[in-house]
Each structure stands twice: as structure tokens, then as C-alpha cells.
Design a protein around this motif. Sequence first.
Motif, PDB file in Angstrom:
ATOM      1  N   GLN A   1       1.175  -1.459   0.006  1.00  0.00           N
ATOM      2  CA  GLN A   1      -0.207   0.292   0.218  1.00  0.00           C
ATOM      3  C   GLN A   1       0.794   1.201   0.053  1.00  0.00           C
ATOM      4  O   GLN A   1       1.969   1.051   0.750  1.00  0.00           O
ATOM      5  CB  GLN A   1      -0.788   0.070   1.669  1.00  0.00           C
ATOM      6  N   THR A   2       0.312   2.195  -0.058  1.00  0.00           N
ATOM      7  CA  THR A   2       1.188   3.387  -0.547  1.00  0.00           C
ATOM      8  C   THR A   2       0.654   3.893   0.999  1.00  0.00           C
ATOM      9  O   THR A   2       0.100   3.367   1.645  1.00  0.00           O
ATOM     10  CB  THR A   2       0.211   4.474  -1.336  1.00  0.00           C
ATOM     11  N   GLN A   3       2.663   4.247   1.510  1.00  0.00           N
ATOM     12  CA  GLN A   3       2.485   5.074   2.789  1.00  0.00           C
ATOM     13  C   GLN A   3       3.088   6.252   2.679  1.00  0.00           C
ATOM     14  O   GLN A   3       4.308   6.728   2.254  1.00  0.00           O
ATOM     15  CB  GLN A   3       3.157   4.127   3.559  1.00  0.00           C
ATOM     16  N   THR A   4       2.377   7.237   3.957  1.00  0.00           N
ATOM     17  CA  THR A   4       2.942   8.355   4.153  1.00  0.00           C
ATOM     18  C   THR A   4       3.851   8.900   5.796  1.00  0.00           C
ATOM     19  O   THR A   4       3.137   8.642   6.677  1.00  0.00           O
ATOM     20  CB  THR A   4       1.835   9.706   3.414  1.00  0.00           C
ATOM     21  N   VAL A   5       5.108   8.859   5.376  1.00  0.00           N
ATOM     22  CA  VAL A   5       5.485   8.980   6.772  1.00  0.00           C
ATOM     23  C   VAL A   5       6.361  10.733   6.920  1.00  0.00           C
ATOM     24  O   VAL A   5       6.542  11.305   5.919  1.00  0.00           O
ATOM     25  CB  VAL A   5       6.763   8.289   6.818  1.00  0.00           C
ATOM     26  N   SER A   6       6.761  11.321   8.443  1.00  0.00           N
ATOM     27  CA  SER A   6       7.078  12.235   7.912  1.00  0.00           C
ATOM     28  C   SER A   6       8.203  11.893   9.082  1.00  0.00           C
ATOM     29  O   SER A   6       7.666  11.525  10.187  1.00  0.00           O
ATOM     30  CB  SER A   6       6.768  13.447   8.433  1.00  0.00           C
ATOM     31  N   LEU A   7       9.165  12.366   8.371  1.00  0.00           N
ATOM     32  CA  LEU A   7      10.004  11.674   9.549  1.00  0.00           C
ATOM     33  C   LEU A   7      11.151  12.449   9.858  1.00  0.00           C
ATOM     34  O   LEU A   7      11.142  14.233   9.637  1.00  0.00           O
ATOM     35  CB  LEU A   7      11.823  10.984   8.538  1.00  0.00           C
ATOM     36  N   ASP A   8      11.615  12.329  11.767  1.00  0.00           N
ATOM     37  CA  ASP A   8      11.530  13.376  12.505  1.00  0.00           C
ATOM     38  C   ASP A   8      13.410  12.853  12.515  1.00  0.00           C
ATOM     39  O   ASP A   8      13.723  12.149  13.441  1.00  0.00           O
ATOM     40  CB  ASP A   8      11.026  13.203  13.967  1.00  0.00           C
ATOM     41  N   LEU A   9      14.424  13.894  12.271  1.00  0.00           N
ATOM     42  CA  LEU A   9      15.510  13.510  12.454  1.00  0.00           C
ATOM     43  C   LEU A   9      16.313  13.909  13.644  1.00  0.00           C
ATOM     44  O   LEU A   9      17.362  13.323  14.309  1.00  0.00           O
ATOM     45  CB  LEU A   9      16.663  14.101  11.115  1.00  0.00           C
ATOM     46  N   THR A  10      15.414  14.786  15.102  1.00  0.00           N
ATOM     47  CA  THR A  10      16.411  15.203  16.107  1.00  0.00           C
ATOM     48  C   THR A  10      16.518  14.049  16.929  1.00  0.00           C
ATOM     49  O   THR A  10      17.576  14.061  17.803  1.00  0.00           O
ATOM     50  CB  THR A  10      15.898  16.259  16.820  1.00  0.00           C
ATOM     51  N   ARG A  11      15.263  13.343  16.738  1.00  0.00           N
ATOM     52  CA  ARG A  11      15.785  12.032  18.275  1.00  0.00           C
ATOM     53  C   ARG A  11      17.296  11.158  17.421  1.00  0.00           C
ATOM     54  O   ARG A  11      17.707  10.465  18.481  1.00  0.00           O
ATOM     55  CB  ARG A  11      14.232  10.942  17.774  1.00  0.00           C
ATOM     56  N   ALA A  12      17.708  11.276  16.239  1.00  0.00           N
ATOM     57  CA  ALA A  12      18.553  11.421  15.963  1.00  0.00           C
ATOM     58  C   ALA A  12      20.436  11.983  15.756  1.00  0.00           C
ATOM     59  O   ALA A  12      21.018  12.124  15.644  1.00  0.00           O
ATOM     60  CB  ALA A  12      18.722  10.296  13.908  1.00  0.00           C
ATOM     61  N   GLY A  13      19.880  13.457  16.436  1.00  0.00           N
ATOM     62  CA  GLY A  13      20.454  14.185  17.186  1.00  0.00           C
ATOM     63  C   GLY A  13      20.980  14.793  15.724  1.00  0.00           C
ATOM     64  O   GLY A  13      22.218  15.343  15.517  1.00  0.00           O
ATOM     65  N   VAL A  14      20.292  14.388  14.103  1.00  0.00           N
ATOM     66  CA  VAL A  14      20.601  15.407  13.469  1.00  0.00           C
ATOM     67  C   VAL A  14      19.397  16.419  13.040  1.00  0.00           C
ATOM     68  O   VAL A  14      18.672  16.727  12.652  1.00  0.00           O
ATOM     69  CB  VAL A  14      20.624  14.164  11.851  1.00  0.00           C
TER      70      VAL A  14
ATOM     71  N   LEU B   1      11.341  16.475   4.721  1.00  0.00           N
ATOM     72  CA  LEU B   1      10.983  14.491   4.643  1.00  0.00           C
ATOM     73  C   LEU B   1       9.962  14.655   5.672  1.00  0.00           C
ATOM     74  O   LEU B   1       9.413  13.928   5.942  1.00  0.00           O
ATOM     75  CB  LEU B   1      12.203  14.107   6.391  1.00  0.00           C
ATOM     76  N   ARG B   2       9.107  16.099   5.298  1.00  0.00           N
ATOM     77  CA  ARG B   2       8.014  16.102   5.722  1.00  0.00           C
ATOM     78  C   ARG B   2       6.599  15.555   4.769  1.00  0.00           C
ATOM     79  O   ARG B   2       6.748  15.689   3.393  1.00  0.00           O
ATOM     80  CB  ARG B   2       7.464  17.127   6.588  1.00  0.00           C
ATOM     81  N   HIS B   3       5.424  14.186   5.347  1.00  0.00           N
ATOM     82  CA  HIS B   3       4.755  13.836   4.134  1.00  0.00           C
ATOM     83  C   HIS B   3       5.408  13.110   2.957  1.00  0.00           C
ATOM     84  O   HIS B   3       5.561  13.649   2.128  1.00  0.00           O
ATOM     85  CB  HIS B   3       3.790  14.886   3.408  1.00  0.00           C
ATOM     86  N   LEU B   4       6.867  12.442   3.059  1.00  0.00           N
ATOM     87  CA  LEU B   4       7.016  11.959   2.232  1.00  0.00           C
ATOM     88  C   LEU B   4       6.152  10.112   1.472  1.00  0.00           C
ATOM     89  O   LEU B   4       6.269   9.955   2.854  1.00  0.00           O
ATOM     90  CB  LEU B   4       8.373  11.199   3.001  1.00  0.00           C
ATOM     91  N   THR B   5       6.005  10.404   0.972  1.00  0.00           N
ATOM     92  CA  THR B   5       4.792   9.756  -0.265  1.00  0.00           C
ATOM     93  C   THR B   5       5.123   8.622  -0.708  1.00  0.00           C
ATOM     94  O   THR B   5       5.792   8.527  -2.068  1.00  0.00           O
ATOM     95  CB  THR B   5       4.116  10.544  -0.944  1.00  0.00           C
ATOM     96  N   LEU B   6       5.620   7.106  -0.073  1.00  0.00           N
ATOM     97  CA  LEU B   6       5.999   5.622  -0.948  1.00  0.00           C
ATOM     98  C   LEU B   6       5.498   4.970  -1.546  1.00  0.00           C
ATOM     99  O   LEU B   6       4.310   4.533  -0.884  1.00  0.00           O
ATOM    100  CB  LEU B   6       7.065   5.048   0.766  1.00  0.00           C
ATOM    101  N   PRO B   7       5.758   4.970  -2.863  1.00  0.00           N
ATOM    102  CA  PRO B   7       4.118   4.282  -3.195  1.00  0.00           C
ATOM    103  C   PRO B   7       4.635   2.359  -2.526  1.00  0.00           C
ATOM    104  O   PRO B   7       5.563   2.441  -2.183  1.00  0.00           O
ATOM    105  CB  PRO B   7       5.345   3.722  -4.917  1.00  0.00           C
ATOM    106  N   PRO B   8       4.216   1.652  -3.208  1.00  0.00           N
ATOM    107  CA  PRO B   8       3.935  -0.162  -2.999  1.00  0.00           C
ATOM    108  C   PRO B   8       6.135  -0.422  -2.670  1.00  0.00           C
ATOM    109  O   PRO B   8       5.997  -0.414  -3.802  1.00  0.00           O
ATOM    110  CB  PRO B   8       3.143  -0.486  -3.209  1.00  0.00           C
ATOM    111  N   PHE B   9       5.952  -1.076  -1.615  1.00  0.00           N
ATOM    112  CA  PHE B   9       7.450  -1.378  -1.560  1.00  0.00           C
ATOM    113  C   PHE B   9       8.754  -0.055  -2.637  1.00  0.00           C
ATOM    114  O   PHE B   9       9.917  -0.343  -2.888  1.00  0.00           O
ATOM    115  CB  PHE B   9       7.482  -2.428  -2.475  1.00  0.00           C
ATOM    116  N   ALA B  10       8.255   0.868  -1.885  1.00  0.00           N
ATOM    117  CA  ALA B  10       8.820   1.883  -2.630  1.00  0.00           C
ATOM    118  C   ALA B  10      10.479   1.600  -1.713  1.00  0.00           C
ATOM    119  O   ALA B  10      10.584   2.057  -0.114  1.00  0.00           O
ATOM    120  CB  ALA B  10       8.601   2.984  -2.554  1.00  0.00           C
ATOM    121  N   SER B  11      11.775   2.165  -2.111  1.00  0.00           N
ATOM    122  CA  SER B  11      12.441   2.556  -1.535  1.00  0.00           C
ATOM    123  C   SER B  11      13.732   3.581  -1.777  1.00  0.00           C
ATOM    124  O   SER B  11      13.108   4.785  -2.734  1.00  0.00           O
ATOM    125  CB  SER B  11      14.070   1.855  -2.071  1.00  0.00           C
ATOM    126  N   TRP B  12      13.231   4.470  -1.239  1.00  0.00           N
ATOM    127  CA  TRP B  12      14.262   6.187  -0.839  1.00  0.00           C
ATOM    128  C   TRP B  12      15.590   6.522   0.434  1.00  0.00           C
ATOM    129  O   TRP B  12      15.515   5.591   1.745  1.00  0.00           O
ATOM    130  CB  TRP B  12      13.405   6.777  -0.379  1.00  0.00           C
TER     131      TRP B  12
END
Length: 571
Positions: free
Chosen positions: A521-534, A555-566
Motif C-alpha cells: 500500500q502507499t504509505q506517507t511518513v514524516s521523518l523527524d531526524l532530531t531523535r537521531a541528533g541530526v 522529509l515531511r509527508h514523504l509518500t512512498l508507493p508500494p515497496f518503494a525505496s528512498w
Amino acid sequence: MLATLTLMTPGSVAQGRAAQPDSGPWWRHAVIYEIYPRSFQDSNGDGIGDLNGITSRLDYLESLGVNAIWLSPVYPSPQVDFGYDISDYENIDPQYGTLADFDHLVQEAKKHNIRILMDMVMNHTSDKHKWFIESASSKTNPKRDWYVWRDGKGVDAKGKPIPPNNWVSLFGGSAWQYDPKTKQFYYHKFYRQQPDLNWRNPEVEKAMFGAVRFWLDRGVAGFRLDAVPTLFEDPKLRDEPVLGGTNAQGDPNLDDIYTNNLPEVHDVMRRLREVVNEYPGDRVLIGETYLPNVQELDKWYGGAKHDELQLPMDMQVGFINKLNASLFRKRIQDAETRIDGNQPLFVFDNHDNRRSWDRYGDGIHNEAIAKVVAVTLLTSHATALMYYGEEIGMVTSTPKRKQDVKDPIGITGWPKEKGRDGERTPMQWDSSKNAGFSTADKTWLPVASNYRTVNVKVEDSEPNSLLNWHKKLIAMRRSDPALRSGKQIMLDDINPSVLSYVRKGVNGGPSVVVALNFTNQTQTVSLDLTRAGVTGSTVKTLMTDAPALEGTSSLRHLTLPPFASWIGSVQ
Ligand code: GLC
Ligand code: CA
């Protein structure tokens, strides 16, 4: 001491520097490539791959970017278990070539910056090895105690000798074989043609370490230790607990607590490490270590003492066998944080298991899934172990008829267990006869039927092929400091669908972020790098198989198609 010796070896320094801008032994950053020699390249037209065949393909291996080759066994062998039954540890089987061919391979590989690792089978020999022939000759032979001989428990109603206990062979039937001549049983964890050595006898260790030195002296970069947790058995020969039900060979399921992973093995590993440490150039010990959990894995490194194997295989990650983001996250994190700072080694494919293409594929998105698997392996902090053909998406080609099976467990286990032939078919080089593997009329195993479309030549010419995906990933892993040695930090604790992590930038350099959609399924994520200290916010795509993500800048609202790699860079 080691570091000094390393510097004294011109060859290793040259090889090391070319590929390593930062410090640390070569194997920390390596991609190691397993070759099943019977199936890689046949140079003399007999339908069986050989050493000169491998030498002729070094240009390809260099272009792929691998740092070392692990050769499955090429020693003289009756080939009952295709080389894992060794009858002479200090020679080459004529099927594969000669010692001179081997030396030539080592030399030529070095010119390609590729090291050679041997497969060392220490648990058992062939029953045709001279040690066993002597041992079996009489109860008083000096080598009698080199193997595990025991009296049986008398005879059954039909007069048949009863084995000493309930232990079963991993390859089917009792683990005890009766020898009518000396009226005792010998123990074999694997085939009856693979008698277990008795590691409680110091002479066995001496002889085996002698073989190890033989190859180290010839310039091998280290060993993959076959089935190494099985070296010791319970001296009291206690029955193993019965778990209920039967396995594919029809034997009762047992809890192998008395024949597997006994603590005594660690003393041997420490002494073996000392032998390897005597040699310059960061020689490495890799273990075939199927273990129940990360605590057990850590012991194989020697824990915080770091004095056993440098790279016992972590089988907890690559053999999850389903794309479950939560499990991957947990197990990768375990490897990153719970092995006392040792270097993890991940692997998804080998000559004993159905290919990852089929274990992870859903039948519809297999190529995208194979790309996800490749990214998981090659952007991890772990050393990466690959298996020939994984890079082009070779499939498992299991024999359809029992009479075609070559692997003995597939014959005794048919149809429940069809053996391991399916993952050992010839390498697919091009669309010509036998996929370019051999000019023979018949190859030892048939070439997989898809070879006209799935092969090195075709995939080389397609920019988006799985082969080029691997090449780009490996090249990036070699050149990008964050991917080479940055810490691997997960970006969330809970997302069940997307695995995302950072490889942290080194010395203030850019970090690398990876987001993988583990679902259809398409998945949308918002990645927060601060927890990694970045803290950086400038995002640039490094690699993706989703065209829509090529221009990703946030990195806000990154929409990944099925089985996509980024994969992206952040500064
Ligand atoms: C290892 C090898 C396998 C072999 C067995 C016995 O598991 O990978 O191929 O059959 O040991 O040597
Ligand atoms: Ca054993």
C-alpha cells in the motif's frame, strides 16, 4: 601488534588504502560475496564450475564492487554433500582445478582488490578422509578417538543394534551409524558420510589448525566456519528433549541442547582466533552461526573481549522471511546496540535456503521487494554478505521430479523436503547456451528457465535493473562516509509499514536517511531526524526506485508507493 604487522605487508596496505578512506580493518566495511564454485563459471566444458572459471569472472566481481569472495568448499571430496564432506584439507578437488589454479585465483583477485576466503569444515570430515579410515580400522587405532565412537544399547528383537541415544541427524535418521567391523556406532550430525570429529581430543584441534595455517600461509584472507556451533556434544550422551511432531525427514523434533552450541566451543574459537591473529593483514573469521537470539550471538564475538570470531553471521535479520518492518527494526537495533560494539554481519541468501527473491517476494512486486532487501542489507551498518545471483534476482528452481534431485536430503525427504538444488543453479551470465555458464551439453544442475531475461548482460544494459541497483548501492556504500561507518539509528519505534533510519554523518558530514515501504500500500511518513541528533534540513535524493520521489526536498509527508525505496542525504 596486529596494526604493526598490517603496515608491514605491502600488499595489504595497497589493497586496504585503495578502498578505505577511513581506518579500521577491511572487513568492517566489506561486501562479501559467496560463490558456490560448482555453479559460477565452468571453464573446461564439463558442466561443473571451477576455479579458473571464477578467475575469468573477476572483472565482473570488481565491477559489482565486492571486497571478498567466500568460496564454498573446493577441497578434495567424494561430493556427497557437494564439498562439505572433505577428504583432504590441504588440496583442491580435481573437479575444480589444482593448487596452482587456486594460487592463481588468489593473485589475480588481489589485482582486482578482492580477497579470497575459504570455507572451513571443522565439525566433520568425509568418511573417506584418511583420519576416519584409520579411526574405523580398529578400536585400538591411535586415531580411534578422533571421532565420536560409542557402544550401542544392545540389540532389538530383530537383532539390530540399538544406537546409544535418541539424537537425530539434521539430514535425516539416527545420528548414529553402526560399524559392524568394530561393533560400535559413530556419531554424525549431518550425512553418515560426514562423521563428526571429537573436539575433546587435542590432536583433532592440532590437525585442524594445521589445515587453517596451510591456507593462511597461501594468502587467504580468512574463513567461513561451517556449522561451527555443532563441534561439541554432551559427553554423557543424554537424550535430547522430544518436542512433539516430526520434521521434513520424518524424524521426531528434538530440542538440540546436547549437540548444538555447547559452551566448550568458545574455548576453541578463542584459540583459533589466536592462530589467525598471528598473521598480518586483518585475516577474518566468519561463522555460520544460526543462533536463537542476540545474547547467544554476542558470545560468538567473545562479547566485550572481542576475542573470538570477528563476524559470526547474524541470521536473525535476513531470515525473518517476511517484510515485517517492526521485526526488522527490532533485530537491526539489537545488532547495533546489543553486541558489545562488535561488527554485525547480515545475510539474506546462501546455498542452503530458498532464494530471498522467493522468500520475500509476493509474486507481484518481486523486483521492488528485492530492491528493498538490497537497501536493507547494503545501507546497514553491518558488513554485508551476498550470494551469487542475488544481485540479478535469480529465482529458486526446485526440481519437479524426484529423479532429478542431486542434494541427498531432497531424495530422502521427497516430497516434503526437496533439497537445496533450487538455490544452487548455474549463474546466469547471458542469453546464450547454458546462460554462458558452460559449453557442456548438460550442466550439473539445469540452468533456471528464465535465464534469457534474467542475466548479467541484459541487466547491465538496463539502467533500472536489479543488478545496477546493487552496483549503485555498493558504490555508494564504499564512497559515502556515513554509509561506510556512520551509526545506524532508527527513526521511529512503531511504524508497522515503513522502516526508516539514519546513518549518521561522520565528522559533521552529511547523514544518510533511508525510508523503505515494506507493504503493498502507499504509505506517507514524516521523518523527524532530531531523535537521531541530526539537525540538517537540506534533503537530496541519492537513490530511489519511485520516480515521483526523485525531487524530494523535505522529509515531511514523504509518500512512498508500494515497496518503494528512498535514500537521501541530509545536511
Ligand atoms: C552447513 C553448510 C551446508 C552443509 C552442512 C554440513 O550448514 O552450509 O551446506 O550441508 O553445513 O556441512
Ligand atoms: Ca560435532
